[in-house]
Design a protein around this motif. Structure first.
Motif, mmCIF file in Angstrom:
data_model
loop_
_atom_site.group_PDB
_atom_site.id
_atom_site.type_symbol
_atom_site.label_atom_id
_atom_site.label_comp_id
_atom_site.label_asym_id
_atom_site.label_seq_id
_atom_site.Cartn_x
_atom_site.Cartn_y
_atom_site.Cartn_z
ATOM 1 N N ARG A 1 0.801 -1.225 0.000
ATOM 2 C CA ARG A 1 0.000 0.000 0.000
ATOM 3 C C ARG A 1 0.833 1.274 0.000
ATOM 4 O O ARG A 1 0.441 2.283 -0.584
ATOM 5 N N TYR A 2 1.971 1.232 0.684
ATOM 6 C CA TYR A 2 2.739 2.464 0.872
ATOM 7 C C TYR A 2 4.189 2.334 0.439
ATOM 8 O O TYR A 2 5.028 3.148 0.821
ATOM 9 N N GLY A 3 4.498 1.325 -0.336
ATOM 10 C CA GLY A 3 5.894 1.087 -0.716
ATOM 11 C C GLY A 3 6.428 2.004 -1.794
ATOM 12 O O GLY A 3 7.590 1.896 -2.171
ATOM 13 N N GLY A 4 5.596 2.876 -2.322
ATOM 14 C CA GLY A 4 6.077 3.831 -3.315
ATOM 15 C C GLY A 4 6.102 3.280 -4.723
ATOM 16 O O GLY A 4 6.855 3.760 -5.568
ATOM 17 N N GLY A 5 5.326 2.288 -5.014
ATOM 18 C CA GLY A 5 5.291 1.711 -6.355
ATOM 19 C C GLY A 5 5.389 0.203 -6.282
ATOM 20 O O GLY A 5 5.606 -0.381 -5.227
ATOM 21 N N ALA A 6 5.226 -0.413 -7.441
ATOM 22 C CA ALA A 6 5.280 -1.874 -7.504
ATOM 23 C C ALA A 6 6.692 -2.364 -7.205
ATOM 24 O O ALA A 6 7.675 -1.856 -7.765
ATOM 25 N N LEU A 7 6.790 -3.322 -6.301
ATOM 26 C CA LEU A 7 8.079 -3.907 -5.960
ATOM 27 C C LEU A 7 8.219 -5.272 -6.618
ATOM 28 O O LEU A 7 7.244 -5.985 -6.819
ATOM 29 N N ARG A 8 9.435 -5.624 -6.948
ATOM 30 C CA ARG A 8 9.689 -6.948 -7.495
ATOM 31 C C ARG A 8 9.553 -7.987 -6.385
ATOM 32 O O ARG A 8 9.789 -7.687 -5.205
ATOM 33 N N PRO A 9 9.206 -9.220 -6.749
ATOM 34 C CA PRO A 9 9.043 -10.251 -5.721
ATOM 35 C C PRO A 9 10.262 -10.438 -4.836
ATOM 36 O O PRO A 9 10.126 -10.612 -3.615
ATOM 37 N N TRP A 10 11.454 -10.382 -5.414
ATOM 38 C CA TRP A 10 12.647 -10.607 -4.587
ATOM 39 C C TRP A 10 12.839 -9.470 -3.583
ATOM 40 O O TRP A 10 13.360 -9.700 -2.480
ATOM 41 N N GLN A 11 12.404 -8.281 -3.930
ATOM 42 C CA GLN A 11 12.520 -7.167 -2.995
ATOM 43 C C GLN A 11 11.571 -7.352 -1.799
ATOM 44 O O GLN A 11 11.954 -7.108 -0.658
ATOM 45 N N ILE A 12 10.353 -7.785 -2.087
ATOM 46 C CA ILE A 12 9.402 -8.040 -1.004
ATOM 47 C C ILE A 12 9.910 -9.151 -0.104
ATOM 48 O O ILE A 12 9.878 -9.050 1.132
ATOM 49 N N VAL A 13 10.402 -10.220 -0.724
ATOM 50 C CA VAL A 13 10.911 -11.360 0.053
ATOM 51 C C VAL A 13 12.082 -10.940 0.932
ATOM 52 O O VAL A 13 12.167 -11.331 2.101
ATOM 53 N N LEU A 14 12.981 -10.145 0.395
ATOM 54 C CA LEU A 14 14.141 -9.715 1.168
ATOM 55 C C LEU A 14 13.717 -8.887 2.374
ATOM 56 O O LEU A 14 14.204 -9.109 3.494
ATOM 57 N N VAL A 15 12.809 -7.958 2.178
ATOM 58 C CA VAL A 15 12.359 -7.118 3.292
ATOM 59 C C VAL A 15 11.650 -7.950 4.353
ATOM 60 O O VAL A 15 11.923 -7.824 5.551
ATOM 61 N N LEU A 16 10.740 -8.825 3.925
ATOM 62 C CA LEU A 16 9.997 -9.623 4.899
ATOM 63 C C LEU A 16 10.897 -10.613 5.621
ATOM 64 O O LEU A 16 10.715 -10.868 6.819
ATOM 65 N N SER A 17 11.860 -11.173 4.929
ATOM 66 C CA SER A 17 12.808 -12.077 5.590
ATOM 67 C C SER A 17 13.626 -11.325 6.632
ATOM 68 O O SER A 17 13.883 -11.845 7.729
ATOM 69 N N LEU A 18 14.000 -10.112 6.309
ATOM 70 C CA LEU A 18 14.795 -9.320 7.237
ATOM 71 C C LEU A 18 13.997 -8.941 8.479
ATOM 72 O O LEU A 18 14.478 -9.107 9.604
ATOM 73 N N VAL A 19 12.776 -8.450 8.296
ATOM 74 C CA VAL A 19 12.008 -8.015 9.464
ATOM 75 C C VAL A 19 11.614 -9.205 10.336
ATOM 76 O O VAL A 19 11.600 -9.109 11.566
ATOM 77 N N SER A 20 11.308 -10.359 9.729
ATOM 78 C CA SER A 20 10.965 -11.527 10.540
ATOM 79 C C SER A 20 12.185 -12.050 11.283
ATOM 80 O O SER A 20 12.086 -12.450 12.448
ATOM 81 N N ALA A 21 13.345 -12.036 10.634
ATOM 82 C CA ALA A 21 14.567 -12.479 11.306
ATOM 83 C C ALA A 21 14.909 -11.561 12.477
ATOM 84 O O ALA A 21 15.284 -12.032 13.562
ATOM 85 N N LEU A 22 14.783 -10.255 12.275
ATOM 86 C CA LEU A 22 15.076 -9.314 13.358
ATOM 87 C C LEU A 22 14.115 -9.488 14.524
ATOM 88 O O LEU A 22 14.512 -9.436 15.693
ATOM 89 N N TRP A 23 12.834 -9.712 14.208
ATOM 90 C CA TRP A 23 11.875 -9.916 15.300
ATOM 91 C C TRP A 23 12.218 -11.174 16.097
ATOM 92 O O TRP A 23 12.172 -11.170 17.322
#
Length: 275
Positions: A66-88
């Motif tokens: 919704r707020y990512g500033g445009g369409a993101l590629r799948p690998w970009q979404i995966v990288l961000v979600l993997s990072l935030v879940s790992a940090l949590w």
């Protein structure tokens, strides 16, 4: 009349319990562990950790969409979600590890199979873990709607069974690492949180574009329930269960049965241990 075999078995059980009591600080420690309030602490810790995981994943996916500033590629979404879940997970294991920090039904299954915890408590863990996962994803949907499919894990078309096999392999590695690194299922060793986070980040980034790289039945259940589609959830249940069972067997070959200290760690640190 009691047979010699029964007497020997009872002596063995008595000796084992005595050794466990001695290892955890005597009868007072044992009494604390048997206290229902302490069991509730463990379940509350599991709820916090698991709900936080699905909230940060589902919320993160929706925010990016919704707020990512445009369409993101799948690998970009995966990288961000993997990072935030790992940090949590690193943070949650650090601050909850001395109480309980499984945050994964597959990990709980492994500790139950290794007899580090009883099956009744394991079932209670599973109920709490799945309920917490649902709460986390539903809360994220309440804030942001179903955007980004709330980080639901789905296989590629026609790849259901390969995806289940891939999940088994990833979960096998995760559980084997935990069993070899952790001082029992508290997961409070100084390097365990970092190792868990690094593993999730590495394999989540690598396998995420393929089938989500869940490694956790509850993590997949929460988003699937929140978007109303459980059609592929069996993949993320069957794969991790198979991987966890295999990891327990390999860990036994590598290190033998769990030691008393490891088994005792399943119950966490009781309250009021100073008296």
């Amino acid at each position: 009349m009691t047979s010699p075999e029964d007497m020997a078995r009872r002596r063995g059980e008595s000796a084992g319990r005595a050794a466990l009591i001695a290892s955890v600080g005597g009868q007072r420690g044992w009494a604390d562990w048997a206290n229902p309030g302490h069991r509730l602490r463990r379940l509350l810790a599991e709820f916090i950790g698991m709900a936080g995981l699905t909230f940060v994943l589902s919320g993160g996916a929706a925010v990016l969409a919704r707020y990512g500033g445009g369409a993101l590629r799948p690998w970009q979404i995966v990288l961000v979600l993997s990072l935030v879940s790992a940090l949590w997970l690193v943070v949650a294991v650090y601050f909850l590890g001395d109480i309980s920090a499984h945050f994964n039904p597959a990990t709980t299954l492994a500790f139950a199979l290794r007899r580090d915890m009883g099956w009744v408590m394991a079932v209670a863990y599973w109920v709490v873990q799945f309920a917490a996962a649902a709460c986390g994803s539903l809360l994220a949907r309440g804030f942001f709607g179903p955007a980004g499919n709330l980080a639901a894990t789905m296989p590629q078309p026609g790849q259901s069974w390969p995806a289940a096999g891939f999940e088994a392999i990833l979960t096998f590695g995760l559980v084997l690492m935990i069993l070899n690194l952790a001082n029992g299922p508290k997961l409070n060793g100084p390097f365990v949180p970092l190792a868990v986070g690094a593993y999730i980040l590495a394999w989540g980034t690598m396998g995420g574009p393929y089938e989500g790289a869940s490694m956790n039945p509850a993590r997949s259940f929460g988003p699937d329930l929140a978007i109303g589609n459980l059609s592929t959830w069996w993949i993320y249940l069957a794969g991790p269960v198979a991987g966890a069972v295999a990891a327990v067997g390999v860990a036994y070959v590598l290190r033998g049965p769990a030691k008393v200290q490891e088994a005792s760690a399943a119950v966490g640190t009781p309250l009021d241990r100073s008296t």
